[in-house]
Design an enzyme around this catalytic site. Sequence first.
Site, PDB file in Angstrom:
ATOM      1  N   SER A 122       1.066  -1.229   0.006  1.00 25.74           N
ATOM      2  CA  SER A 122       0.095   0.167   0.075  1.00 25.74           C
ATOM      3  C   SER A 122       0.996   1.299  -0.085  1.00 25.74           C
ATOM      4  O   SER A 122       1.670   1.350  -0.996  1.00 25.74           O
ATOM      5  CB  SER A 122      -0.922   0.009   1.131  1.00 25.74           C
ATOM      6  OG  SER A 122      -1.971   0.807   1.053  1.00 25.74           O
TER       7      SER A 122
ATOM      8  N   ASP B 274      -5.566  -3.854  -2.397  1.00 22.94           N
ATOM      9  CA  ASP B 274      -4.659  -3.290  -1.511  1.00 22.94           C
ATOM     10  C   ASP B 274      -4.187  -4.614  -0.798  1.00 22.94           C
ATOM     11  O   ASP B 274      -4.774  -5.429  -0.332  1.00 22.94           O
ATOM     12  CB  ASP B 274      -5.347  -2.503  -0.347  1.00 22.94           C
ATOM     13  CG  ASP B 274      -4.280  -1.829   0.442  1.00 22.94           C
ATOM     14  OD1 ASP B 274      -3.465  -2.409   1.093  1.00 22.94           O
ATOM     15  OD2 ASP B 274      -4.478  -0.654   0.788  1.00 22.94           O
TER      16      ASP B 274
END
Length: 346
Positions: free
Chosen positions: A58, A172
Site C-alpha cells: 500500500s 490493497d
Amino acid sequence: MKKVAHVVKTPVASSCLNGGNKVALVLGSGGARGYAHIGVIEALEARGFEIISIAGCSMGALIAGIYAAGKLPEYREWVCNLDYLDVLKLVDVTWSPMGAMRANKVMSKLEELVGDMLIEDLPIPVTTVATDLIRQREVWFQNGPLLQAIRASIAVPGVITPVHVGGQVLVDGGLLNPLPMMPILAAHEADFVVAVNVTAHSPQPVTLEELLPSEDTSDSRTALERDRDANIGGWMDDVRATTRRLWDGLGGSNGEESDVDETVDLRGRREWGKLDMILESFDITQAALAKYKIAGYPPDVLIEIPKTVCSTYEFHRANELIRLGRHLADEALERRMPSIASDATE
C-alpha cells in the site's frame, strides 16, 4: 503476466546484526501514516546504511517504488507542500460499485516522477504486494510496470477502485499482508532486516505531537490547519461537500432541483458514512495482521508508528509524519546499535 507468490513453508531465521551496513527494508501499509517511511529511510541513510532490498504494501509500496526509482526527494518536496485544500483537490470521486475514488490524480503525479519504469530495471530489488480478490491470495509484483504495481497495492477495497490484470482483480495488499516480511527474507546478502509497522497498537491513544521531541513540536501549521487537524471530521465534511456538489452538477437537469438536491445530499452522507466505516475497519484488520507477521518473522529492528497518531486520510500532515518516522527510527536504531550515531541534525 505477474507471478503469484506461493507462501514459503520453511521458516527463515532473521539475520543477525554483524557490523555490516546492508539493510533489507519492509514498509507496511497504513495510509497517510506511511509518510513516516520517508523519515525512516532518512534515518538509515544518515547512519551510512545501504538499503539493498525493499518490500512494501500500500503506502509502503508507493514509498518503496519511488525510493528505488531515485525520486524520493522530489516526492518528499511535493507532499510536504500539500496543504489541506491541495489534498482535497486530489480526491477524484467516482460512484463506481467497485470504489469511491480512482486515484488518477495521484497516479498522474507519480507518472511525472518515474515515467514508465519497470520494476526489474530499478537499481534496488523491490517487491510490492497486492491482493487478488478472485483467487483470494497475495500477488507479489517483482517485475513489470512500477506504476501498475503501486496502483494495485494502494487500492483500498471499497474506497479506491481495483486494478484488473488478466483474470485478476487486484486490491490493497494490506487485506492479507500489511507488513510483507516474506519477500525480504530472501535477501540473504542483507546484514539485517528493518521493518516499519505504521498500524501499531498502543496501550493508550497517543497523538503525533506527544511523540515528537520537544524541538519538533513548535508547530509550523496555521491556526486554521491546527483546528482542522484537531477535528478530522471537519476534513471529511469538506470531502463530503465536494462529492455532493459533484453529484448536484451531474443530476440537476430534470427540473426537480429541490428533490435532486435532497437526494444528492442524502446519498453523499450515506456513501461517505460507509467509507468512514470501511477505512476504520480496514485499519483495525491491518493492525491485527501486522502483529501476526511480526510474531512469525521478527525483524532485527522494528519501528512502530502507533495508528492513533493520525487518521488514514490525513495526507496534509506529511512534514510532521516524516519527522516522526525519523525520530522513532533514530530511537529504535540507537537502542539496537548505540555506537552508530546519525550524522544529521535535521
